[in-house]
Design a protein around this motif. Structure first.
Motif, PDB file in Angstrom:
ATOM      1  N   SER A 191       0.826  -1.203   0.000  1.00  0.00           N
ATOM      2  CA  SER A 191       0.000   0.000   0.000  1.00  0.00           C
ATOM      3  C   SER A 191       0.862   1.256   0.000  1.00  0.00           C
ATOM      4  O   SER A 191       1.964   1.274   0.541  1.00  0.00           O
ATOM      5  CB  SER A 191      -0.906   0.028   1.237  1.00  0.00           C
ATOM      6  OG  SER A 191      -1.730  -1.122   1.256  1.00  0.00           O
ATOM      7  N   SER A 192       0.335   2.330  -0.597  1.00  0.00           N
ATOM      8  CA  SER A 192       1.023   3.622  -0.527  1.00  0.00           C
ATOM      9  C   SER A 192       0.702   4.304   0.789  1.00  0.00           C
ATOM     10  O   SER A 192       1.504   5.085   1.303  1.00  0.00           O
ATOM     11  CB  SER A 192       0.571   4.541  -1.659  1.00  0.00           C
ATOM     12  OG  SER A 192       0.422   3.844  -2.861  1.00  0.00           O
ATOM     13  N   ALA A 193      -0.495   4.067   1.311  1.00  0.00           N
ATOM     14  CA  ALA A 193      -0.913   4.717   2.550  1.00  0.00           C
ATOM     15  C   ALA A 193      -1.794   3.778   3.361  1.00  0.00           C
ATOM     16  O   ALA A 193      -2.557   2.992   2.797  1.00  0.00           O
ATOM     17  CB  ALA A 193      -1.682   6.005   2.252  1.00  0.00           C
ATOM     18  N   VAL A 194      -1.656   3.862   4.684  1.00  0.00           N
ATOM     19  CA  VAL A 194      -2.514   3.117   5.604  1.00  0.00           C
ATOM     20  C   VAL A 194      -3.287   4.160   6.404  1.00  0.00           C
ATOM     21  O   VAL A 194      -2.691   5.073   6.973  1.00  0.00           O
ATOM     22  CB  VAL A 194      -1.671   2.223   6.548  1.00  0.00           C
ATOM     23  CG1 VAL A 194      -2.563   1.502   7.537  1.00  0.00           C
ATOM     24  CG2 VAL A 194      -0.851   1.230   5.734  1.00  0.00           C
ATOM     25  N   VAL A 195      -4.604   4.039   6.407  1.00  0.00           N
ATOM     26  CA  VAL A 195      -5.446   5.076   7.013  1.00  0.00           C
ATOM     27  C   VAL A 195      -6.168   4.529   8.237  1.00  0.00           C
ATOM     28  O   VAL A 195      -6.731   3.427   8.193  1.00  0.00           O
ATOM     29  CB  VAL A 195      -6.500   5.567   5.987  1.00  0.00           C
ATOM     30  CG1 VAL A 195      -7.434   6.596   6.626  1.00  0.00           C
ATOM     31  CG2 VAL A 195      -5.823   6.162   4.755  1.00  0.00           C
ATOM     32  N   VAL A 294      -0.563   8.814  -4.040  1.00  0.00           N
ATOM     33  CA  VAL A 294      -0.937   7.585  -3.344  1.00  0.00           C
ATOM     34  C   VAL A 294      -1.754   6.712  -4.300  1.00  0.00           C
ATOM     35  O   VAL A 294      -2.757   7.155  -4.850  1.00  0.00           O
ATOM     36  CB  VAL A 294      -1.745   7.905  -2.064  1.00  0.00           C
ATOM     37  CG1 VAL A 294      -2.485   6.687  -1.556  1.00  0.00           C
ATOM     38  CG2 VAL A 294      -0.805   8.454  -0.994  1.00  0.00           C
ATOM     39  N   ASN A 295      -1.294   5.482  -4.520  1.00  0.00           N
ATOM     40  CA  ASN A 295      -1.981   4.561  -5.432  1.00  0.00           C
ATOM     41  C   ASN A 295      -2.952   3.644  -4.702  1.00  0.00           C
ATOM     42  O   ASN A 295      -4.124   3.601  -5.012  1.00  0.00           O
ATOM     43  CB  ASN A 295      -0.962   3.697  -6.179  1.00  0.00           C
ATOM     44  CG  ASN A 295      -0.131   4.500  -7.162  1.00  0.00           C
ATOM     45  OD1 ASN A 295      -0.584   5.525  -7.673  1.00  0.00           O
ATOM     46  ND2 ASN A 295       1.082   4.046  -7.423  1.00  0.00           N
ATOM     47  N   GLU A 296      -2.433   2.869  -3.746  1.00  0.00           N
ATOM     48  CA  GLU A 296      -3.270   1.904  -3.025  1.00  0.00           C
ATOM     49  C   GLU A 296      -3.382   2.332  -1.568  1.00  0.00           C
ATOM     50  O   GLU A 296      -2.376   2.574  -0.907  1.00  0.00           O
ATOM     51  CB  GLU A 296      -2.668   0.496  -3.115  1.00  0.00           C
ATOM     52  CG  GLU A 296      -2.612  -0.020  -4.543  1.00  0.00           C
ATOM     53  CD  GLU A 296      -2.000  -1.422  -4.678  1.00  0.00           C
ATOM     54  OE1 GLU A 296      -2.027  -2.212  -3.728  1.00  0.00           O
ATOM     55  OE2 GLU A 296      -1.490  -1.717  -5.780  1.00  0.00           O
ATOM     56  N   VAL A 297      -4.617   2.428  -1.096  1.00  0.00           N
ATOM     57  CA  VAL A 297      -4.886   2.831   0.282  1.00  0.00           C
ATOM     58  C   VAL A 297      -5.410   1.624   1.050  1.00  0.00           C
ATOM     59  O   VAL A 297      -6.260   0.889   0.553  1.00  0.00           O
ATOM     60  CB  VAL A 297      -5.963   3.938   0.322  1.00  0.00           C
ATOM     61  CG1 VAL A 297      -6.405   4.220   1.756  1.00  0.00           C
ATOM     62  CG2 VAL A 297      -5.442   5.218  -0.327  1.00  0.00           C
ATOM     63  N   LEU A 298      -4.895   1.429   2.257  1.00  0.00           N
ATOM     64  CA  LEU A 298      -5.426   0.383   3.123  1.00  0.00           C
ATOM     65  C   LEU A 298      -6.093   1.052   4.317  1.00  0.00           C
ATOM     66  O   LEU A 298      -5.451   1.802   5.054  1.00  0.00           O
ATOM     67  CB  LEU A 298      -4.293  -0.532   3.599  1.00  0.00           C
ATOM     68  CG  LEU A 298      -4.731  -1.715   4.457  1.00  0.00           C
ATOM     69  CD1 LEU A 298      -5.596  -2.686   3.656  1.00  0.00           C
ATOM     70  CD2 LEU A 298      -3.521  -2.449   5.033  1.00  0.00           C
TER      71      LEU A 298
END
Ligand code: AOF
Ligand code: ZN
Length: 374
Positions: A191-195, A294-298
């Motif tokens: 992932s690019s970002a974890v939210v 950011v491409n893939e967000v988790l």
């Protein structure tokens, strides 16, 4: 002459190579390339990280003179632009490659069709579309961001057999086992970002970082950690602020400037976003993340944020780990969906995968074609 079955075989090989960049190419796409002459592979390459050579360049360097007259199998249209690296389409032409088979066009507006145009103008036979569906799966985030300006959003949840996450008292800790937790590490790593939401931070003080056990441990790219915190309640002493990688705290427009300054001193980045119904506007959040490439967000959050993302129709993929335990009907439910009152309003999904991970199950679902609660 290479037959269709051989072509698919070489393209599949290029995809395996592309997959090696799963954890490292971000924000660039994962791309693989195989050069074939007289039915034999004469060079291979894959893109490792942004700023480093593209897949085609590595394959061409490996092949040297043998690239002349070869066919290039690439999982994405060769680029046409001078970015961090010179255009691959030109490189293929200069190396004397006779034919290019690309799995799909690159939707990046700086490339889109122009790579193929360069090749064709130079007399290189070029086709697009071999194993296109597989190529799409390599880069769900990059492709969605290029096409729509939004990242690809996965929402990860963990529950008991009866769909519960914690006891009514709040007592929870880990429901799922070791193998499922290791699997989540791989989800984070790609992932690019974890939210997450501020309540999760205040309750669990999570790290949200990647701890992959493997040879490249010290080298692991950390996804951007994002905390949704409308009123800036994030403690400057939060554990994640002491870890490698960046943390972004997203707050409402009226959050305290003093709290912002303190968080910045503690190493966080802070971004103000407009609110919607008292909470950060989630659509605006995703746009802001895409603007940061950011491409893939988790999404790794509690029932409230997960519910809000789902209800707003912003989730592309749901990943649910299910432990073989019963917690009973007094325990807490999986997602909060306050607007959902009638059966007709239920959110529907389709299963795309179900498999066992250690002692638990992992269910992967996609929303049924668009229906949003709000
Ligand atoms: C290719 N082969 O292996 C990759 C491509 O900043 P740059 O120069 O690295 O360019 C990044 C863009 O190039 C990226 O957004 C995507 O459109 C394309 N990626 N293209 O021909 C590769 N990784
Ligand atoms: Zn390129």
């Amino acid at each position: 002459m290479t037959g269709t079955a051989d072509s698919a075989h070489f393209m599949a090989r290029a995809m395996r190579l592309a997959e090696r960049g799963l954890y490292t190419t971000d924000p660039n796409p994962r791309v693989g390339c195989v050069l074939v002459r007289e039915g034999r592979i004469v060079g291979e390459g894959w893109h490792r990280r942004a700023g480093e050579p593209h897949a085609e360049r590595i394959a061409l360097a490996a092949a040297g003179e043998a690239a002349r007259g070869a066919t290039a199998y690439v999982t994405l249209e060769p680029c046409a632009h001078h970015g961090r690296t010179p255009p691959c389409a030109t490189g293929l032409v200069e190396a004397g490659v006779a034919r290019v088979v690309a799995a799909m066009n690159d939707p990046n507006p700086r490339v889109a069709g122009q790579g193929v145009a360069i090749l064709r103008e130079a007399g290189v036979a070029t086709s697009v579309g071999l194993l296109a569906a597989e190529a799409e799966r390599l880069n769900p985030g990059f492709l969605k961001r290029m096409r729509t300006g939004l990242p690809y959003v996965r929402c990860k949840l963990a529950m008991s057999l009866d769909g519960r996450t914690a006891m009514d008292s709040g007592e929870s800790k880990w429901i799922t086992g070791e193998a499922a937790r290791a699997d989540v590490q791989r989800l984070r790593a790609r992932s690019s970002a974890v939210v997450t939401g501020i309540n999760t931070v205040l309750t669990d003080d999570p790290s949200l970082n990647v701890r992959l056990n493997g040879d490249d441990e010290g080298d692991t790219r950390q996804p951007l950690r994002v905390v949704l915190d409308t009123r800036l309640r994030m403690p400057p002493r939060a554990h994640m602020l002491r870890l490698a990688g960046a943390t972004l705290v997203v707050c409402g427009e009226h959050a305290s400037e003093e709290a912002e300054a303190e968080l910045r001193v503690a190493g966080a980045d802070v971004q103000r976003l407009p609110q919607l119904g008292g909470r950060i506007d989630l659509q605006r959040l995703l746009l802001a993340l895409a603007a940061r490439e950011v491409n893939e967000v988790l999404i790794e959050s509690g029932a409230v944020l997960a519910g809000a993302m789902l209800a707003a129709g912003l989730v592309d993929e749901l990943i649910v780990y299910q432990a073989p335990h019963l917690l009973g009907d007094a325990a807490r439910g999986l997602v909060r969906l306050p607007g959902l009152e009638r059966l007709d309003d239920r959110l529907r999904f389709v299963f795309v995968d179900a498999r066992r991970v250690g002692d638990d199950m992992r269910l992967t679902l996609r929303p049924e074609p668009r229906q949003a609660l709000v």
